[in-house]
Design an enzyme around this catalytic site. Structure first.
Site, mmCIF file in Angstrom:
data_model
loop_
_atom_site.group_PDB
_atom_site.id
_atom_site.type_symbol
_atom_site.label_atom_id
_atom_site.label_comp_id
_atom_site.label_asym_id
_atom_site.label_seq_id
_atom_site.Cartn_x
_atom_site.Cartn_y
_atom_site.Cartn_z
ATOM 1 N N HIS A 1 -4.154 -4.640 -0.389
ATOM 2 C CA HIS A 1 -3.794 -5.208 0.913
ATOM 3 C C HIS A 1 -3.891 -6.736 0.845
ATOM 4 C CE1 HIS A 1 -3.506 -1.576 3.423
ATOM 5 N NE2 HIS A 1 -4.379 -1.068 2.575
ATOM 6 N N GLU B 1 -3.064 -8.824 3.051
ATOM 7 C CA GLU B 1 -3.481 -9.337 4.357
ATOM 8 C C GLU B 1 -4.983 -9.243 4.562
ATOM 9 O OE1 GLU B 1 -3.019 -4.940 5.124
ATOM 10 O OE2 GLU B 1 -2.089 -6.445 3.835
ATOM 11 N N CYS C 1 0.836 -1.200 0.000
ATOM 12 C CA CYS C 1 0.000 0.000 0.000
ATOM 13 C C CYS C 1 0.873 1.252 0.000
ATOM 14 C CB CYS C 1 -0.991 -0.039 1.162
ATOM 15 S SG CYS C 1 -2.352 1.159 0.965
#
Length: 203
Positions: A182, A184, A79
């Site tokens: 992202h 995650e 990011c």
């Protein structure tokens, strides 16, 4: 061990937990010496570009990041961490970045386009990369950002994503990679990308 740089800008714990879920040892570090000692490094981040660069400078991390990258160890920006890899950003005026990759960070044009770009969006694979092993064409990932990278060298683009315009959503060259979305927060395929990065790490 993967060193996750803590410079006061990011969702560090969720990145750490995601790596742990795929069997990768990851530690959050604040000491530049720990970055240089680690066999792989992750630069996460959310927030303003200028604040991030100032925090990196104050913490002594800029030199450590350059030495880590120059040593050839795997390096991943996520990011804002991806954006910081470039030469400059136009966010709130022009701010110099780390200068690892040539190019700049620009804001989405707005108008009828909702900014920030938020939610799931597809990525188009522009070229093969070990980071994308097992990731199918047209896979979707979770984005939250108002700015995007514009590489000066089109060969840096690993994937492209359409949001008002086509932008590089994953970049990479040699041992250095950047991801705008992202991983995650991107379910199974996001974890797969982190697992692929973990496979590059020499213990």
């Amino acid at each position: 061990m993967i060193a996750i740089i803590d410079y006061g800008m990011g969702n560090l714990r969720s990145v750490q937990k995601a790596f742990q879920r795929v069997g990768c040892q990851a530690e959050i570090v604040q000491d530049p010496a720990a970055v240089e000692a680690a066999p792989a490094v992750v630069l996460p981040g959310v927030g303003a570009f200028a604040d991030a660069m100032e925090n990196l400078k104050k913490s002594g991390m800029i030199e450590a990041i350059h030495r880590a990258i120059n040593s050839g160890k795997p390096f991943l920006g996520i990011c804002l961490g991806q954006q910081l890899l470039f030469e400059s950003s136009v966010e709130f005026g022009t701010t110099r970045g780390l200068g690892i990759f040539p190019g700049t960070v620009k804001r989405f044009p707005g108008g009828d386009l909702k900014v920030p770009h938020m939610g799931w969006n597809q990525v188009e694979i522009a070229k093969p990369s070990p980071l994308l092993e097992g990731v199918p064409a047209g896979a979707a990932f979770y984005f939250v950002h108002s700015y995007y990278v514009e590489p000066a060298d089109p060969e840096l683009a690993v994937t492209l994503t359409e949001y008002g315009l086509k932008f590089a959503s994953v970049v990479g060259r040699n041992n250095v990679f950047g991801i705008q979305f992202h991983p995650e927060k991107s379910s199974t395929l996001g974890l797969r990308i982190l697992e692929n990065f973990g496979k590059m790490v020499k213990s």
